[in-house]
Design an enzyme around this catalytic site. Structure first.
Site, PDB file in Angstrom:
ATOM      1  N   CYS A   1      -5.303   1.453   6.402  1.00  0.00           N
ATOM      2  CA  CYS A   1      -6.143   0.281   6.671  1.00  0.00           C
ATOM      3  C   CYS A   1      -5.736  -0.367   7.985  1.00  0.00           C
ATOM      4  CB  CYS A   1      -6.060  -0.718   5.520  1.00  0.00           C
ATOM      5  SG  CYS A   1      -4.437  -1.475   5.283  1.00  0.00           S
TER       6      CYS A   1
ATOM      7  N   HIS B   1       0.822  -1.195   0.000  1.00  0.00           N
ATOM      8  CA  HIS B   1       0.000   0.000   0.000  1.00  0.00           C
ATOM      9  C   HIS B   1       0.862   1.253   0.000  1.00  0.00           C
ATOM     10  CE1 HIS B   1      -3.742  -2.309   1.708  1.00  0.00           C
ATOM     11  NE2 HIS B   1      -3.311  -2.777   0.556  1.00  0.00           N
TER      12      HIS B   1
ATOM     13  N   GLU C   1       1.354   3.791   2.035  1.00  0.00           N
ATOM     14  CA  GLU C   1       2.155   4.144   3.200  1.00  0.00           C
ATOM     15  C   GLU C   1       3.455   3.339   3.249  1.00  0.00           C
ATOM     16  OE1 GLU C   1      -2.246   4.227   4.571  1.00  0.00           O
ATOM     17  OE2 GLU C   1      -1.017   3.252   3.045  1.00  0.00           O
TER      18      GLU C   1
END
Length: 389
Positions: free
Chosen positions: A100, A72, A74
């Site tokens: 998330c 993802h 990040e």
């Protein structure tokens, strides 16, 4: 390299102008993956170390979600920072969507931020998907400062298609057309080649290459015989070509039919208008034929029923509508279009009968539905404008 402050220290503030600039930058970075991550959301992230000047934090890295199932945004930003020799501890992460908090194809982003010692997370949009929500609460409980902000409309809008996918049974619908300065989609004779410039048509081919399906009405098939393929661009998705043709009038000689073995093609036609021989011929040509259930059409209307069918049976999450005025008007009239891509060329045609005409146009300007301009760009002498509902 300057030693990083301890994660337990208060994170310095960033000026609003810096927050907007960085989230806008993260959103543009995320757009690099359009067509590769869906049905996941596009997400971008920026990792910065605040300085004494709240307007000028030190940008350490940018990240984005690159492919479906891949790391993802990040984690991508954290990896990029470490690869450049930066310690992310004590830094601020700006992200377009709430990190998330669950394990799917990737572990929770909240865990990565905690392990990295991030001091402050600035979020453009909360994740209301119940599967992944709760990231902000988890970060706060661990002592990380969390700020939600509406300073970047671009970052907030980035996840619109994703949230429609998780809250409805319909795909994200993009309507595209080329028009003259006076709003005509064709000349009085019906001729429309070419209103837009080669640069605009290149953008349309790119748009086809990142969606799940491209739809036209049978009128466009008969008048223009389009191929609806994405040409001269990298193909990120292999779009399904869809013909909306209730009475099965599409000629067997149409390019969409004769190339169906090479490019997937779906004919949305009422079986009441298909003989057994015609259905067999279409199947032999490689064409898939489908039609919504009659009670669904009665309850929702034909355009909405077709959208639900495309989502449920054909895994269409993003749909590009390229039909003529009638097809566009049908989807617009039922408020089924989420995004408009309008290519305006510097010519006057005066043929307003060839513009998208709503069946029940508003009586007053105040009653009209207004769209929000997301962004615009000059393509040679054409203007490419993108609007959202």
């Amino acid at each position: 390299m300057t030693a990083a402050p301890a994660a337990s220290q208060p994170a310095p503030d960033l000026a609003p102008a810096a927050i907007r600039r960085l989230l806008d930058l993260a959103a543009r970075h995320a757009l690099r993956a359009i067509g590769r991550v869906e049905p996941n959301p596009l997400v971008g992230a920026a990792l910065v170390r605040p300085t004494a000047d709240p307007l000028a934090p030190h940008l350490l890295a940018l990240g984005h979600h690159r492919r479906f199932g891949d790391i993802h945004a990040e984690v991508d930003a954290l990896n990029a920072a470490r690869a450049a020799g930066h310690n992310p501890a004590g830094c601020t992460m700006l992200v377009t969507l709430e990190p998330c908090n669950h394990t799917g194809k990737q572990p929770p982003c909240t865990r990565a931020l905690l392990q990295a010692g991030i001091a402050h997370v600035i979020i453009a949009r909360a994740d209301t998907n119940p599967v992944a929500a709760g990231g902000a609460d988890t970060l706060r409980a661990a002592g990380i400062r969390v700020t939600f902000t509406s300073l970047s409309p671009a970052a907030h809008a980035l996840a619109d298609p994703f949230f429609k996918r998780v809250t409805s049974d319909q795909p994200w619908v993009i309507a595209k057309w080329a028009q003259s300065l006076d709003g005509a989609l064709a000349a009085a004779s019906g001729d429309s080649k070419w209103i837009s410039s080669p640069a605009s048509r290149f953008r349309v081919h790119h748009l086809r290459s990142v969606v799940d399906a491209v739809l036209v009405g049978v009128g466009t098939v008969i008048a223009d015989d389009p191929a609806l393929t994405a040409r001269d661009v990298p193909l990120r998705r292999r779009p399904l070509r869809v013909i909306l043709d209730p009475r099965a009038r599409t000629p067997d000689s149409a390019a969409l039919i004769t190339t169906a073995h090479q490019h997937p093609t779906l004919l949305l036609a009422d079986p009441a208008h298909l003989t057994r021989a015609r259905a067999a011929a279409l199947a032999a040509a490689g064409v898939t034929v489908d039609w919504p259930a009659p009670d669904t059409i009665t309850a929702q209307g034909l355009p909405a029923a077709c959208l639900a069918l495309l989502r449920a049976r054909h895994s269409v999450h993003t749909l590009l509508v390229e039909g003529g005025p009638r097809t566009h008007a049908a989807f617009l009239a039922d408020n089924l279009v989420d995004e408009l891509h309008v290519f305006t060329a510097p010519l006057l045609l005066g043929a307003h009968t060839h513009a998208p005409a709503l069946p029940a146009p508003p009586a007053t300007v105040a009653a009209a539905h207004r769209w929000r301009l997301l962004r615009s760009r000059a393509l040679g002498n054409d203007l490419w404008s993108i609007y959202r509902r």
